[in-house]
Design an enzyme around this catalytic site. Structure first.
Site, PDB file in Angstrom:
ATOM      1  N   HIS A  25       0.830  -1.206   0.000  1.00  0.00           N
ATOM      2  CA  HIS A  25       0.000   0.000   0.000  1.00  0.00           C
ATOM      3  C   HIS A  25       0.859   1.247   0.000  1.00  0.00           C
ATOM      4  CE1 HIS A  25       0.461   1.660   4.113  1.00  0.00           C
ATOM      5  NE2 HIS A  25       0.556   0.402   4.522  1.00  0.00           N
ATOM      6  N   CYS A  26       0.300   2.325  -0.563  1.00  0.00           N
ATOM      7  CA  CYS A  26       0.959   3.629  -0.527  1.00  0.00           C
ATOM      8  C   CYS A  26       0.189   4.489   0.476  1.00  0.00           C
ATOM      9  CB  CYS A  26       0.995   4.258  -1.913  1.00  0.00           C
ATOM     10  SG  CYS A  26      -0.630   4.583  -2.616  1.00  0.00           S
ATOM     11  N   ALA A  27       0.243   5.798   0.319  1.00  0.00           N
ATOM     12  CA  ALA A  27      -0.384   6.693   1.298  1.00  0.00           C
ATOM     13  C   ALA A  27      -1.897   6.624   1.256  1.00  0.00           C
ATOM     14  CB  ALA A  27       0.074   8.131   1.048  1.00  0.00           C
ATOM     15  N   ARG A  29      -3.749   4.132  -1.163  1.00  0.00           N
ATOM     16  CA  ARG A  29      -4.331   3.016  -1.899  1.00  0.00           C
ATOM     17  C   ARG A  29      -3.707   1.668  -1.542  1.00  0.00           C
ATOM     18  NH1 ARG A  29      -2.277   5.134  -7.148  1.00  0.00           N
ATOM     19  NH2 ARG A  29      -1.331   6.686  -5.801  1.00  0.00           N
TER      20      ARG A  29
END
Length: 456
Positions: A25-27, A29
């Site tokens: 995961h990113c910030a 999504r």
């Protein structure tokens, strides 16, 4: 929100844990590499609590939850599909390798360029903001341009571009699978003080070195992009080749030595000069289009940019923008991209005011605000593309805004920033602001005029 329950439902709607190859995961999504995307129940996923949109891009199926929420979902979801918690940054090699395996060659190329330039963007943004400050100081005579303060700030602002090949060399070697420090050394060779520094100089003629009958032009590559990219790519291939043939007992000694000496000769004799010609050719061609077509170029680029984003090819634009900064002293592409991003926010804002769907309204306002800050995924994939016509409305706004910023000759002193943050690096904040309002309002009005079919 019950994060455990949402995670359990998500696993089922993705086709089971065996259908999830890798997760990170990113910030904002969840980023998932899926074995068979035909098994995904996309519409049902979008209706889950907390989900603001879902889309497939860059070899990954991505689910937008938003800042903070995505971390809490991943705490439960990750173990369910066997993902390591060390993958939280979305940058674990295993996940990236899995994602690349799902991409076509063009998408892989674009992603590689993005991976090289995104870590460097803060340095170029800082330099761009300093250049903007220096411009204001000089224009309005705030300080003496011959004084100590101005001189030091001028040094600070140009440093990033002078050592740009070293920064790119380090980042590119890491992306291409070579030793990052050897990549930095190659960048150092190409910016060595023995080579004439073309940055900020005009009319100076470099010396020509006689190398076994070959004339080597002693011209440095300070501020260049394409020559060092090509050179470090070759360096990485040579390093891998030497590691295969050099015995392990002397690998630490011989491999770096052979890599640097062979790549150094290639850099100064062949790759560097060819890369310089290629880089100059690209910027010259763009400059001809920009100066010949004028606002028409902005109209086309601004209208099509968001569609290009869907393909992922936009990641490759950072290299071209950096080349423009060096060769012509400004980046006229970034303000056009900014108009397209702002227009996505304007279209999403129109959806927010007209929609009667409470979930859409909940998503639309923060997505619009995010687009105004330069982050468009929630707006594009969570709202506009979902209803289609708002996406067309955004394209109209982006086209008109793009035409205006080209007409007003708005440029940026950096790369990476769009929307409101670009005010800090715009050469003409007033005209950039006018373009901003044109893109926003045109997209807002066009979206309301086009309408869209509301979900029951």
């Amino acid at each position: 929100m019950n994060y455990l329950e949402v995670s359990e439902q998500l696993v089922k709607l993705l086709g089971g844990k065996e259908n999830v190859i890798s997760a990170a995961h990113c910030a904002t999504r969840l980023r998932l590499v899926i074995d068979d995307e035909s098994k995904i129940e996309k519409e049902q996923i979008e209706n889950l609590e907390g989900v603001k949109g879902a889309f497939s891009s860059s070899g990954q199926f991505q689910i937008i939850f938003g800042t903070g929420t995505v971390n809490k979902v991943y705490e439960h979801f990750g173990p369910m599909v066997g993902a390591s918690m060390s993958d939280e940054s979305g940058s674990a090699p295993s996940h990236n390798d899995a994602a690349r395996g799902k991409m076509n060659p063009l998408a892989r190329f674009a992603r590689s360029l993005s991976n090289i330039f995104v870590p460097i963007i803060p340095a170029i943004v800082a330099a761009g903001m300093l250049m903007g400050l220096l411009g204001l100081m000089n224009t309005y005579n705030w300080v003496d341009p011959e004084g100590g303060l101005f001189t030091l700030l001028d040094m600070f602002s140009s440093a990033s571009f002078i050592i740009l090949p070293i920064l790119i060399g380090f980042s590119a070697a890491k992306e291409f699978g070579g030793n990052s420090y050897l990549g930095a050394v190659i960048g150092g060779i190409m910016t060595h003080p023995a080579l004439l520094n073309p940055w900020g100089l005009s009319g100076a003629e470099p010396e020509t070195l006689d190398f076994f009958g070959f004339g080597v032009e002693m011209l440095g590559y300070q501020g260049t992009v394409i020559p060092v990219l090509l050179t470090v790519y070759v360096m990485s291939k040579l390093e891998k080749m030497f590691r295969k043939i050099v015995p392990n007992v002397v690998d630490l000694l011989l491999t770096p030595f052979l890599t640097i000496i062979s790549t150094g000769f290639f850099a100064l004799l062949i790759i560097g000069p060819l890369g310089r010609i290629l880089g100059n050719g690209i910027t010259t061609a763009l400059d001809v289009v920009y100066n010949t077509a004028g606002p028409l170029a902005g109209l086309i680029f601004g209208g099509l940019y968001s569609t290009i984003v869907l393909t992922g090819v936009h990641h490759s634009f950072h290299a071209i923008e950096a080349e423009l900064l060096v060769n012509i002293g400004g980046n006229y592409l970034l303000p056009i991209w900014a108009m397209a991003n702002v227009a996505q926010g304007g279209a999403t804002l129109a959806v927010f005011f007209r929609t009667k769907n409470s979930k859409t309204k909940e998503i639309a306002f923060p997505a619009a605000f995010s687009a105004f800050l330069g982050i468009t995924e929630p707006a594009i994939f969570g709202v506009n593309l979902k209803y289609r016509r708002p996406f067309i409305g955004a394209a109209i706004g982006g086209a008109l805004g793009g035409a205006y910023v080209v007409f007003a000759q708005v440029m940026a002193n950096g790369i990476g920033l769009t929307g409101i943050p670009l005010f800090a690096i715009a050469n003409n904040p007033l005209h950039y602001g006018i373009g901003f309002l044109i893109a926003l309002s045109a997209a807002f009005i066009a979206t309301l005029a086009l309408g869209w079919k509301e979900e029951k």
